[in-house]
Design a protein around this motif. Structure first.
Motif, PDB file in Angstrom:
ATOM      1  N   GLU A 107       0.506  -1.253  -0.069  1.00 58.34           N
ATOM      2  CA  GLU A 107       0.193   0.151  -0.504  1.00 58.34           C
ATOM      3  C   GLU A 107       0.480   0.914   0.289  1.00 58.34           C
ATOM      4  O   GLU A 107       1.866   1.215   0.148  1.00 58.34           O
ATOM      5  CB  GLU A 107      -1.110   0.117   0.981  1.00 58.34           C
TER       6      GLU A 107
ATOM      7  N   THR B 244       1.164   4.612   1.511  1.00 57.51           N
ATOM      8  CA  THR B 244       1.077   6.066   3.053  1.00 57.51           C
ATOM      9  C   THR B 244       0.544   6.970   2.955  1.00 57.51           C
ATOM     10  O   THR B 244      -0.160   7.845   3.483  1.00 57.51           O
ATOM     11  CB  THR B 244       2.097   6.637   3.414  1.00 57.51           C
TER      12      THR B 244
ATOM     13  N   ARG C 152      -3.220   4.380   0.546  1.00 58.84           N
ATOM     14  CA  ARG C 152      -3.441   3.238   1.941  1.00 58.84           C
ATOM     15  C   ARG C 152      -5.135   2.201   1.032  1.00 58.84           C
ATOM     16  O   ARG C 152      -5.570   1.916   2.318  1.00 58.84           O
ATOM     17  CB  ARG C 152      -3.734   3.672   3.091  1.00 58.84           C
TER      18      ARG C 152
END
Length: 263
Positions: free
Chosen positions: A120, A122, A125
């Motif tokens: 993912e 940040t 996500r």
């Protein structure tokens, strides 16, 4: 083997992050931007696989503004051989669907046996990108890997331990395939001075939407399938509740924890 690693420049999660007032997209201009942390583990895994399979090369692929060049050069200093940077003003505000369309088109211009990315980013996500790319490219997706084994002698057979809440699953696929990794898979190396200097000379190819045959109205804010309707900044932290022990401290503490549903 030919390995492509997807990397993304994101605002540092350890600093304050804001949305732009004009279009509610991430304000990257005022942020401290870095390589997406999970992507560093993907880079390391690609380098380990390349080192174990002589003659392999590792290419980075990113989509982002001109400033993403900083992240590309830092990533190259870890050891990859080259990079491809998709940059176009019309990409601003692209949703996950639009981003996957661009990255899939860019991947089609490259030869690869394996695509590796972080599980993912940040800033988003969503954990959607590897699935979307696999669907667009018609290749298998081994997602959420905590361990990856590559058997190149059998025509690139990939075996991954997929991390789950209960433990892990063992999944397997033949390449070409895309694998997403968690930060439990390895420990990224630090760029050496030699690597930093070498990164300045490594080739970085830039591609525009026109190069990929994608219209400006298919991506960016114009082509986004989702948008931010409203946002509220996270409230400032306040002082905690202090339980004084005047003889009933234990009871008062349990009462507080029960009221907050901790027990």
């Amino acid at each position: 083997m030919k390995i492509v690693v997807l990397v993304k420049q994101v605002p540092d999660s350890g600093s304050e992050r804001n949305l732009r007032a004009d279009d509610a997209t991430v304000d990257r201009a005022s942020a401290s931007n870095v390589i997406n942390e999970m992507d560093e583990y993907a880079i390391e895994e690609a380098l380990k696989i390349a080192e174990a399979n002589g003659g392999s090369d590792v290419t980075l692929l990113t989509m982002g503004p001109d400033s993403a060049t900083e992240a590309i050069r830092k990533a190259l200093s870890m050891g990859p051989d080259a990079a491809v940077h998709v940059v176009d003003d019309a990409l601003h505000g692209s949703c996950a669907l639009g981003t996957s369309k661009v990255l899939a088109a860019a991947l089609k211009t490259l030869e690869f046996d394996l695509v590796i990315c972080g599980a993912e980013s940040t800033d988003g996500r969503t954990q959607l990108m590897p699935h979307m790319l696999a669907e667009r490219l018609g290749i298998p997706a081994l997602t959420g890997a905590r361990k990856l084994t590559v058997d190149a002698a059998k025509g690139v057979v990939l075996t991954a331990e997929r991390q789950t809440d209960e433990g892990y699953e063992v999944v397997q696929a033949a390449g070409p395939a895309i694998v997403s990794v968690w930060d439990t898979i390895n420990e990224p190396r630090y760029p050496s001075f030699k690597g930093i200097m070498a990164a300045k000379k490594k080739p970085v190819t830039t591609l525009s939407l026109a190069d990929l045959g994608i219209g400006a109205d298919e991506v960016g804010l114009a082509g986004a399938t989702s948008k931010v309707l409203s946002s509220t900044k996270r409230p400032a932290r306040t002082g905690g509740t202090k339980v004084e022990d005047s003889g009933n401290g234990g009871v008062d503490l349990v009462t507080y924890l029960t009221a907050e549903k901790f027990v």
